[in-house]
Design a protein around this motif. Structure first.
Motif, PDB file in Angstrom:
ATOM      1  N   ASN A  35       0.809  -0.935   0.345  1.00  0.00           N
ATOM      2  CA  ASN A  35       0.211   0.486  -0.194  1.00  0.00           C
ATOM      3  C   ASN A  35       1.004   1.151  -0.062  1.00  0.00           C
ATOM      4  O   ASN A  35       0.230   1.766   0.063  1.00  0.00           O
ATOM      5  N   ARG A  36       2.250   1.341  -0.345  1.00  0.00           N
ATOM      6  CA  ARG A  36       3.322   2.360   0.255  1.00  0.00           C
ATOM      7  C   ARG A  36       3.858   2.552  -1.309  1.00  0.00           C
ATOM      8  O   ARG A  36       4.599   3.553  -1.535  1.00  0.00           O
ATOM      9  N   ARG A  37       3.782   1.360  -2.530  1.00  0.00           N
ATOM     10  CA  ARG A  37       4.335   1.550  -3.101  1.00  0.00           C
ATOM     11  C   ARG A  37       3.378   1.810  -4.973  1.00  0.00           C
ATOM     12  O   ARG A  37       1.556   0.800  -4.566  1.00  0.00           O
ATOM     13  N   ALA A  38       3.424   1.595  -5.806  1.00  0.00           N
ATOM     14  CA  ALA A  38       2.814   1.745  -7.252  1.00  0.00           C
ATOM     15  C   ALA A  38       3.346   1.078  -8.146  1.00  0.00           C
ATOM     16  O   ALA A  38       3.848   1.005  -9.310  1.00  0.00           O
ATOM     17  N   ASP A  39       4.604   0.280  -7.365  1.00  0.00           N
ATOM     18  CA  ASP A  39       5.609  -0.616  -8.973  1.00  0.00           C
ATOM     19  C   ASP A  39       4.310  -2.011  -9.225  1.00  0.00           C
ATOM     20  O   ASP A  39       3.472  -1.770  -8.752  1.00  0.00           O
ATOM     21  N   LEU A  40       5.134  -2.647 -10.589  1.00  0.00           N
ATOM     22  CA  LEU A  40       4.678  -3.541 -10.292  1.00  0.00           C
ATOM     23  C   LEU A  40       4.106  -4.674  -9.878  1.00  0.00           C
ATOM     24  O   LEU A  40       2.762  -4.731  -9.743  1.00  0.00           O
ATOM     25  N   VAL A  41       5.213  -4.628  -8.617  1.00  0.00           N
ATOM     26  CA  VAL A  41       5.238  -5.415  -8.164  1.00  0.00           C
ATOM     27  C   VAL A  41       3.978  -5.061  -6.945  1.00  0.00           C
ATOM     28  O   VAL A  41       3.169  -6.614  -6.786  1.00  0.00           O
ATOM     29  N   ALA A  42       4.002  -4.808  -6.782  1.00  0.00           N
ATOM     30  CA  ALA A  42       2.862  -4.170  -5.516  1.00  0.00           C
ATOM     31  C   ALA A  42       1.646  -3.789  -6.267  1.00  0.00           C
ATOM     32  O   ALA A  42       0.390  -3.820  -5.297  1.00  0.00           O
ATOM     33  N   ARG A  43       1.423  -3.518  -7.053  1.00  0.00           N
ATOM     34  CA  ARG A  43       0.098  -3.297  -7.944  1.00  0.00           C
ATOM     35  C   ARG A  43      -1.058  -5.219  -8.116  1.00  0.00           C
ATOM     36  O   ARG A  43      -1.504  -4.829  -7.784  1.00  0.00           O
ATOM     37  N   ALA A  44       0.283  -5.473  -8.381  1.00  0.00           N
ATOM     38  CA  ALA A  44      -0.033  -6.773  -8.625  1.00  0.00           C
ATOM     39  C   ALA A  44      -0.610  -7.152  -7.477  1.00  0.00           C
ATOM     40  O   ALA A  44      -1.571  -8.008  -7.442  1.00  0.00           O
ATOM     41  N   GLY A  76      -0.481  -4.132 -18.131  1.00  0.00           N
ATOM     42  CA  GLY A  76       0.223  -4.388 -18.884  1.00  0.00           C
ATOM     43  C   GLY A  76       2.115  -5.230 -19.240  1.00  0.00           C
ATOM     44  O   GLY A  76       2.155  -4.073 -20.235  1.00  0.00           O
ATOM     45  N   TYR A  77       1.557  -5.944 -18.480  1.00  0.00           N
ATOM     46  CA  TYR A  77       3.306  -6.518 -18.427  1.00  0.00           C
ATOM     47  C   TYR A  77       2.844  -7.932 -19.374  1.00  0.00           C
ATOM     48  O   TYR A  77       1.585  -8.517 -19.313  1.00  0.00           O
ATOM     49  N   SER A  78       3.859  -8.840 -20.226  1.00  0.00           N
ATOM     50  CA  SER A  78       3.737 -10.113 -20.371  1.00  0.00           C
ATOM     51  C   SER A  78       3.286 -10.743 -19.375  1.00  0.00           C
ATOM     52  O   SER A  78       4.051 -10.566 -17.530  1.00  0.00           O
ATOM     53  N   THR A  79       2.701 -12.329 -18.438  1.00  0.00           N
ATOM     54  CA  THR A  79       2.998 -12.542 -17.754  1.00  0.00           C
ATOM     55  C   THR A  79       4.103 -13.581 -17.154  1.00  0.00           C
ATOM     56  O   THR A  79       4.150 -13.882 -16.050  1.00  0.00           O
ATOM     57  N   ARG A  80       4.858 -14.018 -17.939  1.00  0.00           N
ATOM     58  CA  ARG A  80       5.817 -13.969 -17.248  1.00  0.00           C
ATOM     59  C   ARG A  80       6.648 -13.161 -17.112  1.00  0.00           C
ATOM     60  O   ARG A  80       7.718 -13.470 -15.551  1.00  0.00           O
ATOM     61  N   GLN A  81       6.927 -11.703 -17.157  1.00  0.00           N
ATOM     62  CA  GLN A  81       7.520 -10.538 -16.824  1.00  0.00           C
ATOM     63  C   GLN A  81       6.687 -10.380 -15.197  1.00  0.00           C
ATOM     64  O   GLN A  81       7.175 -10.357 -14.037  1.00  0.00           O
ATOM     65  N   ILE A  82       5.424 -10.338 -15.272  1.00  0.00           N
ATOM     66  CA  ILE A  82       4.939 -10.578 -13.793  1.00  0.00           C
ATOM     67  C   ILE A  82       5.402 -12.027 -13.325  1.00  0.00           C
ATOM     68  O   ILE A  82       5.320 -12.021 -12.065  1.00  0.00           O
ATOM     69  N   GLU A  83       5.195 -13.175 -13.467  1.00  0.00           N
ATOM     70  CA  GLU A  83       5.886 -14.010 -12.540  1.00  0.00           C
ATOM     71  C   GLU A  83       7.158 -14.019 -12.331  1.00  0.00           C
ATOM     72  O   GLU A  83       7.571 -14.631 -10.794  1.00  0.00           O
ATOM     73  N   ARG A  84       7.556 -13.342 -13.015  1.00  0.00           N
ATOM     74  CA  ARG A  84       9.445 -13.580 -12.669  1.00  0.00           C
ATOM     75  C   ARG A  84       9.956 -12.099 -11.670  1.00  0.00           C
ATOM     76  O   ARG A  84      10.533 -12.721 -10.389  1.00  0.00           O
ATOM     77  N   GLN A  85       8.856 -11.723 -11.903  1.00  0.00           N
ATOM     78  CA  GLN A  85       9.060  -9.986 -10.336  1.00  0.00           C
ATOM     79  C   GLN A  85       8.799 -10.797  -9.674  1.00  0.00           C
ATOM     80  O   GLN A  85       9.456  -9.858  -7.918  1.00  0.00           O
ATOM     81  N   LEU A  86       7.265 -11.373  -9.661  1.00  0.00           N
ATOM     82  CA  LEU A  86       6.895 -11.970  -7.746  1.00  0.00           C
ATOM     83  C   LEU A  86       7.193 -12.856  -7.440  1.00  0.00           C
ATOM     84  O   LEU A  86       7.653 -12.852  -6.415  1.00  0.00           O
TER      85      LEU A  86
END
Length: 495
Positions: free
Chosen positions: A80-89, A111-121
């Motif tokens: 809740n204090r960040r607005a990057d991809l991981v926090a939004r996910a 607006g990202y690929s499933t692979r990008q999201i899985e990798r960052q999480l």
């Protein structure tokens, strides 16, 4: 934080509840994972490993502790204090998007690929979106098992499981108990009440945990003072409101208690339970880290007495971002009472009726689609504000403007500022209460300027903004402390 081994060990050894939800402790010798404040004797440091999420612990083969119930700890304040991809996910997963639309739906929203999201999480949380959603389903199942008399088959599908077998296997794996054993155990806990207690059919009662301290005055005072008749009310010590949910609608009743928020939910479809809980927690800002916020604000000698007088103020937020944006426009340059009156007229004319056997709620707040279809000439407001209103609801209904837990704060601010009639105050109040930006600031707000003048702070917007730089990234919380210097009803718990 889970990578700072020394700090984590100290938190576990001192049973520091402030760190519950920040990280989880997995014990190698027992195969269980705990919250930092677990009441059992802490294991030896060499037998501890630390993980950033309950899902990561489960992925590593650990089961939840039966004493401290780590799956019920407050959520990490990071999301809740960040607005990057991981926090939004993480905010979207908490809102149930993976269960409803799958990982492709999550990726599409961001607006990202499933692979990008899985990798960052995986890199930050040790678990991918499916594992994180599975952990949430397990917690939802536990709540339903322990607080209702529903048959297990109904619980399985309400919690989002696709089969009874998957439900049984997951509950056994996560909690080391079968669903039936979990229900039996819950009835033996001190203070437990029988599932299916008398009351409205389909109503669930549960506790929402938070990090202490929590000052309920401005939180519930603001929600009650600005409540729209028919949609919200303060009744018998509880803030109650209707909820528009993915599978239906609901009513939430929220009552402050010393160590939790009592939550009573009545849902037309039980599949909405995790979403309803997530939205109530978000509205009450229950995953905040009040110690970190207050410690920084105390460094300012002007704010320190305000913080010391009533620590733990939260930012009152919303369960529906589009609804709040509409209400912010209705509240432009008018009193709180006038804004409530304008909103109540819209609710009566265009809201969807609901039944409320336990109170006086009558409608869901109108959807953007319903508001976009109304005759602009029927709006009792100045022409310029009417243009602002109709432009906003049209953009929301057409999807040209998206307000949600996944919104990019800066991008959304820029889009709002491009609409007619949207100045800094309207955009910043939406940023603070709808988007959840903890650093949103309102230097042009009349109440803030009055407080600044009374406290000897600069009263012009530019000078006050420069002075407030030291309060970052918690300026939205500084707003709550500054507002609290006034005698406005928003600052007091209703009686």
């Amino acid at each position: 934080m889970h990578t700072d081994i020394e700090r984590c060990v100290r938190a576990v050894q001192s049973k520091d509840a402030r760190f519950d939800g920040w990280f989880f402790t997995a014990v190698l010798t027992t195969g269980i994972y705990c919250r930092p404040s677990c009441p059992v004797v802490p294991p030896k440091p060499e037998n501890m490993t630390f993980h950033p999420s309950a899902a990561a612990c489960q992925q590593a083969g650990f089961r939840a502790c039966k004493r401290c119930r780590p799956d019920t700890s407050p959520g990490s304040p990071e999301w809740n204090r960040r607005a990057d991809l991981v926090a939004r996910a993480m905010r979207l997963i908490g809102d149930g998007i993976v269960d409803r639309e799958g990982v492709p739906g999550l990726a599409r929203r961001l607006g990202y690929s499933t692979r990008q999201i899985e990798r960052q999480l995986l890199a930050e949380l040790g678990a991918g979106p499916l594992a994180l959603a599975r952990a949430q389903r397990a917690q939802t199942a536990r709540l339903l098992i322990e607080t209702t008399a529903l048959p297990m088959a109904e619980i399985a599908f309400a919690a989002g499981f696709t089969s009874i077998r998957t439900f049984n296997d997951t509950v056994r794996e996560v909690f080391a108990l079968s669903p039936s054993d979990l229900r039996e155990r819950s009835t033996r806990r001190p203070g437990a009440t029988a599932a299916g207690a008398p009351g409205t059919p389909g109503a669930l009662t549960l506790r929402l945990p938070f990090r202490a301290p929590l000052n309920p005055d401005n939180l519930f005072g603001h929600l009650a003072a600005t409540a729209v008749p028919g949609v919200e009310e303060w009744r018998d010590g509880a803030y109650r409101r209707t909820l528009r949910l993915p599978y239906g609608h609901g009513i939430a009743g929220l009552t402050p208690a010393p160590d939790h928020i009592a939550c009573r939910l009545t849902l037309s479809d039980l599949r909405d339970l995790p979403v309803a809980i997530s939205r109530c927690r978000r509205m009450l800002d229950l995953d905040a880290d009040p110690v970190a916020v207050d410690d920084q604000l105390r460094e300012d000698p002007v704010l320190a007495p305000l913080v010391d007088k009533a620590p733990g103020r939260r930012v009152p937020r919303t369960v529906d971002e589009a609804e709040f944006a509409v209400r912010a426009v209705l509240g432009q340059q008018v009193s709180t009472a006038a804004a409530r009156t304008h909103a109540a007229r819209l609710v009566t004319a265009h809201g969807e009726p609901v039944d409320d056997p336990e109170g006086g709620l009558t409608h869901l707040f109108p959807s953007p689609e319903a508001l976009a279809a109304l005759d602009p000439e029927s709006l009792a407001m100045p022409r310029t504000r009417r243009t602002t209103f109709t432009t906003l609801v049209r953009h929301l209904a057409d999807g040209e403007l998206h307000l949600g837990v996944d919104s990019d704060w800066e991008e959304t601010r820029a889009r709002l500022l491009g609409l007619p009639g949207f100045g800094p105050w309207t955009v910043d109040v939406i940023g603070m209460r709808a988007l959840g930006d903890p650093d949103a600031f309102l230097p042009t707000d009349l109440g803030i300027r009055r407080a600044a003048q009374e406290l000897g702070l600069p009263s012009t917007p530019a000078a006050l903004t420069a002075r407030a730089a030291a309060w970052r990234p918690w300026r939205a919380y500084a707003v709550q402390y500054l507002w609290a210097t006034d005698s406005h009803p928003i600052n007091f718990l209703p009686v």
